[in-house]
Write a protein that holds these residues in place. Structure first.
Motif, PDB file in Angstrom:
ATOM      1  N   HIS A 170     -16.699   5.000  16.911  1.00  0.00           N
ATOM      2  CA  HIS A 170     -15.637   5.511  16.037  1.00  0.00           C
ATOM      3  C   HIS A 170     -15.155   4.445  15.067  1.00  0.00           C
ATOM      4  O   HIS A 170     -14.862   4.707  13.925  1.00  0.00           O
ATOM      5  N   GLU A 171     -15.015   3.245  15.591  1.00  0.00           N
ATOM      6  CA  GLU A 171     -14.443   2.144  14.822  1.00  0.00           C
ATOM      7  C   GLU A 171     -15.479   1.029  14.734  1.00  0.00           C
ATOM      8  O   GLU A 171     -16.316   0.890  15.634  1.00  0.00           O
ATOM      9  N   ASP A 226      -6.724  -5.566  22.322  1.00  0.00           N
ATOM     10  CA  ASP A 226      -7.167  -6.018  20.993  1.00  0.00           C
ATOM     11  C   ASP A 226      -7.358  -7.526  20.881  1.00  0.00           C
ATOM     12  O   ASP A 226      -7.988  -8.011  19.953  1.00  0.00           O
ATOM     13  N   THR A 250     -15.097  -1.859  15.463  1.00  0.00           N
ATOM     14  CA  THR A 250     -14.895  -2.792  16.575  1.00  0.00           C
ATOM     15  C   THR A 250     -15.347  -2.196  17.917  1.00  0.00           C
ATOM     16  O   THR A 250     -15.178  -2.824  18.956  1.00  0.00           O
ATOM     17  N   ASP A 251     -15.922  -0.994  17.882  1.00  0.00           N
ATOM     18  CA  ASP A 251     -16.363  -0.330  19.121  1.00  0.00           C
ATOM     19  C   ASP A 251     -17.712  -0.847  19.606  1.00  0.00           C
ATOM     20  O   ASP A 251     -18.519  -1.362  18.818  1.00  0.00           O
ATOM     21  N   PRO A 264     -13.265   0.538  22.939  1.00  0.00           N
ATOM     22  CA  PRO A 264     -12.555   0.014  21.764  1.00  0.00           C
ATOM     23  C   PRO A 264     -12.463  -1.515  21.870  1.00  0.00           C
ATOM     24  O   PRO A 264     -12.625  -2.073  22.970  1.00  0.00           O
TER      25      PRO A 264
END
Lengths: 348, 348
Positions: free
Chosen positions: A23-24, A88, A26-27, A124
């Motif tokens: 999705h991102e 994160d 950074t995934d 994530p």
């Protein structure tokens, strides 16, 4: 893909969930190699704590199958340990080391995010969350895979109990709770240099693991009788540190009873207690810490000890099955036939 | 001798108690030079906590008038600081430094043992309990006597809040409570190297002491508004350490609200809270410690700073009177006309 489902009616079954995608940037996508069942999953299973219907299972290791464009520290084919919460790595909580309290984090297998009791997981913040493990020359043995899986949660949670209680060289420590977390706390106390480690356990098979992990004494009683027995063992003084690895009114009361004046309690059992009042320990000058373990932070500290063989946290797994039999993995723990159930999902 | 009495009806008056004599070879007799009124004495005065009728006042300094045959570290004429609890110095709690939890200890002015709000005190365990202070060349000034009196309890209790919260260099600290203990906690946080010290205070005269003691910010709001203001000051993160120096449900809730994930609360306000549940801080990974300060242990650490003038804990006294006016010493604090009342009993 196949994935374990926590159903509306509180039952566990193998079902289908959509194959995860990136999705991102950074995934990362991870193929699960080993998952397992947590003591806290049992609280959901028994209806004591609530869980959203959907994905379940927050502990796993796996092989990276795809990475987002912003991921720099991982590559396809890496074997990674997933801490049970993703984070994160940049918020103030992460910077302070408290990754489980990440301002933008969450938990795997929370009903929405993919769980470790399934075939694949989208992670994530993959760089900040997943920890790659160097591939040994002879490949990963089953024992090593089990110990790496233990680092996902249970070994770190036991370690958090000991760290929160400030366990250090020469300490006398008591561990309340002989589940996988309690046994891991015995191992952690040993690793941190405790001289005497009193395990409270009445189950021979759990006592056996406690001895292997470094227990020096076993107390088989519970409640007031256990307090009396631990005080006897410590010349009436009590222990320097009591590790609370259950979360009930009885277990925290036992900790309060056995800890010495000025001692420390490290509490990691998900608190279901209602009666315990902090003010009761005020006069005893007891320090109380703990909470949700920042596994991501601790994995860095514990992984070298696993790789050099000096600790073997995977010994808490005394039952293994595959995804098709995940319901049995739960019932074995629920019926206390197993300390902790490993799920063999694929091979590395 | 003249001594303050806590009466059956909860009033305070100056009365007569028997002149103390040596009971045990480890006793010393002390002529009180300065006594004072503690915030906890006010709880008794207001009927919130119970106190046995009889002697009262647990903080004092004085001059040794007689020693038992087994006393070796004190001599007649020494000026000594009495920590508010006496202790044997040899039990496991004392050996661990937690002198206020001594297995054979007790408190001065508990209704039975002589109190510091009187002319003379018998001190049990004199060697282990009383701390002699070298007599300065020019004699003791009033300011120095006030600061030495503060070491008997209030300065050490504030210090205990900071130590229990693990305050160290660079920390951001908030102090909840602007009584003499809270102000002393500000001073302690400064001494331990805190970079930022947020004092919660709405009283200008208390703010003035907080600034002198090292506060870098003052927040005048209370309750939820104070939580919001402290979070604003810390970019939404919260403080590393919150020092609880009141003991009410509101003050502990404020600490829980303003401390960051993974932060520490040091609690020394005598807990009158009923609603606060430790389990509410579990998910925030907050460590909670504190209790009754082991003043005897801390006096050794703080006395050198008083003697070299680097701290001046006696600034918490903004009202002074003599034994004849002890009732006024209480009412001044009760009516918030004074932060803390000093009793001038005799001269050194």
């Amino acid at each position: 893909m196949k994935a374990t489902l926590f159903n509306e009616d509180g039952t566990i079954s193998l079902g289908e969930r959509p194959d995860p995608t990136l999705h991102e940037p950074t995934d990362a996508l991870v193929r699960v190699v080993r998952g397992c069942v947590c003591g806290s999953d049992l609280w959901y299973y028994r209806g004591i704590n609530k869980h959203r219907a959907g994905s379940i299972g927050h502990e796993f290791i796996g092989v990276v199958e795809a990475i987002g464009s912003a991921v720099t520290t991982l590559k396809v084919g890496d074997l990674v340990i997933a801490p049970f919460t993703f984070n994160d790595g940049t918020c103030p909580a992460c910077v302070a080391g408290f990754t489980a309290n990440c301002f933008h984090g969450g938990s795997f297998g929370d009903g929405i995010h993919d769980g470790g009791q399934g075939e694949r997981v989208r992670s994530p913040f993959a760089d900040a969350t997943l920890v790659p493990v160097p591939r040994p020359e002879g490949g990963f043995t089953d024992d090593l895979l089990a110990s790496l899986t233990a680092l996902s949660d249970v070994a770190c949670t036991g370690y958090h109990a000991a760290v929160s209680a400030g366990v250090g060289p020469g300490d006398t420590v008591a561990v309340v709770g002989d589940g996988a977390v309690g046994l891991s706390a015995v191992q952690a106390a040993k690793l941190l240099g405790a001289k005497r480690i009193i395990a409270l356990s009445r189950h021979p098979e759990r006592q056996a693991v406690a001895w292997k992990f470094g227990a020096t004494d076993v107390v088989e009683t519970r409640g007031d009788a256990a307090v009396e027995d631990v005080l006897k063992l410590t010349d009436g003084v009590g222990v320097d540190a009591a590790l609370e690895c259950v979360g009930t009114d009885q277990s925290i009361a036992t900790c309060v009873g056995i800890v010495r004046a000025g001692g420390r309690i490290g509490a990691v059992g998900v608190p279901t207690y209602q009666e315990f009042q902090y003010r009761t320990v005020f006069w005893k000058n007891v320090r109380l810490g703990g909470g949700v373990a920042h596994a991501r932070h601790y994995i860095d500290q514990l992984l070298p000890h696993v790789l050099d063989g000096s600790i073997n946290p995977g010994l808490v797994f005394d039952f293994a099955t595959d995804l098709d039999h995940v319901a049995e993995a739960y019932s074995a723990m629920d019926e206390r036939r197993a300390i902790k159930s490993l799920l063999v999902v694929s091979e590395p």
